[in-house]
Design an enzyme around this catalytic site. Sequence first.
Site, PDB file in Angstrom:
ATOM      1  CE1 TYR A  28      -6.531  11.726 -10.170  1.00 29.03           C
ATOM      2  CE2 TYR A  28      -7.545  13.246 -11.568  1.00 29.03           C
ATOM      3  CZ  TYR A  28      -6.976  11.704 -11.513  1.00 29.03           C
ATOM      4  OH  TYR A  28      -6.308  10.649 -12.149  1.00 29.03           O
ATOM      5  CG  ASP A  39      -2.256   1.219   1.210  1.00 32.87           C
ATOM      6  OD1 ASP A  39      -1.444   1.716   1.182  1.00 32.87           O
ATOM      7  OD2 ASP A  39      -2.265   0.673   1.908  1.00 32.87           O
ATOM      8  CB  ALA A  41      -0.752   3.745  -6.843  1.00 33.67           C
ATOM      9  N   GLY A  42      -3.032   4.619  -7.991  1.00 33.05           N
ATOM     10  CA  GLY A  42      -3.663   6.321  -7.471  1.00 33.05           C
ATOM     11  C   GLY A  42      -5.410   6.823  -7.689  1.00 33.05           C
TER      12      GLY A  42
END
Length: 267
Positions: free
Chosen positions: A155, A63, A91-92
């Site tokens: 975001y 993670d 990763a997003g």
Amino acid sequence: MATYTGKTIVVTGASSGIGRALCLALAAQRPRLVLSGRDEARLEQAAEACRARGAEALAVRADVTVPAQCQLLISRAVERFGGVDVLVNNAGIGMIALFEEVRDLSVFESLMRVNYLGAVYATWYALPELKRSRGQIVAISSLSGLNGVPYRTGYSASKHAMFGFFDSLRIELRDSGISVTVVAPDFVVSEIQKRAFGPDGRPLGRSPLQEDKIMTAERCAAEIIEAMEKRQRLWLGSLRGRVGRWVRLFAPGLIDRIALKAAREGK
Ligand SMILES: NC(=O)c1ccc[n+]([C@@H]2O[C@H](COP(=O)([O-])OP(=O)(O)OC[C@H]3O[C@@H](n4cnc5c(N)ncnc54)[C@H](OP(=O)(O)O)[C@@H]3O)[C@@H](O)[C@H]2O)c1
């Protein structure tokens, strides 16, 4: 010999979407791939598909919001393959909600922790290895890291943070032999929309995009690899992204209207 033959490439967020497509496309060059994410079963399945295409592949559960897990990811890559040549910070997570309708403020923290801090942590642990290999860092930001996009305040902020961080780091690493490529896709078909936080902080569960009208993850991966091979500093994922960068200088209001239309129409 292809650019990445025998090179060790660590990809975060490799269990789905762009990260998975990138690993599968790179696999044909026979690199040593380290596929990372939280879903072990999906990672192993992606790793197997990469092996079938000719790559060596290792799946590592990590993670990115936990520094110790980023450290473990890099040490597993080094243990198995002897170093790291490329780190792809992919990763997003997303959000789709108007700011005033958000009822769970932790959404903003989660977005920063995964999209921004996750990339910082993985990069920090990989840096000594990348120095040794005179390798490369790839950061998957977004066109919303260069422009504001409605319904995506948190975001967009996290993707702007990635630009600030990696553009600064590139200058710091100028004499190290390490290159930094920032990637800014437009809309791409993946799972990010349906997994995006809605106003209540829970996954939206559906994609509001017109998926038949946007770039596929496979096409996006192929274009990212071209940019990586050239050690390009920036890759912009669409014509409107490339043109918009200049138009914004003299007609910023027009760019705002284009962003609003894109967000509303989902294409
Ligand atoms: N799709 C688009 O329209 C678009 C546009 C511009 C930029 N991007 C960027 O492209 C990147 C890839 O996204 P995608 O569109 O391919 O979405 P996706 O299909 O949802 O994939 C996201 C990946 O990130 C991983 N991930 C999420 N949280 C994580 C965590 N805490 N630790 C480790 N891994 C984590 C997921 O794996 P696990 O669930 O297994 O952890 C998954 O493999 C993201 O950075 C995204 O912001 C996407």
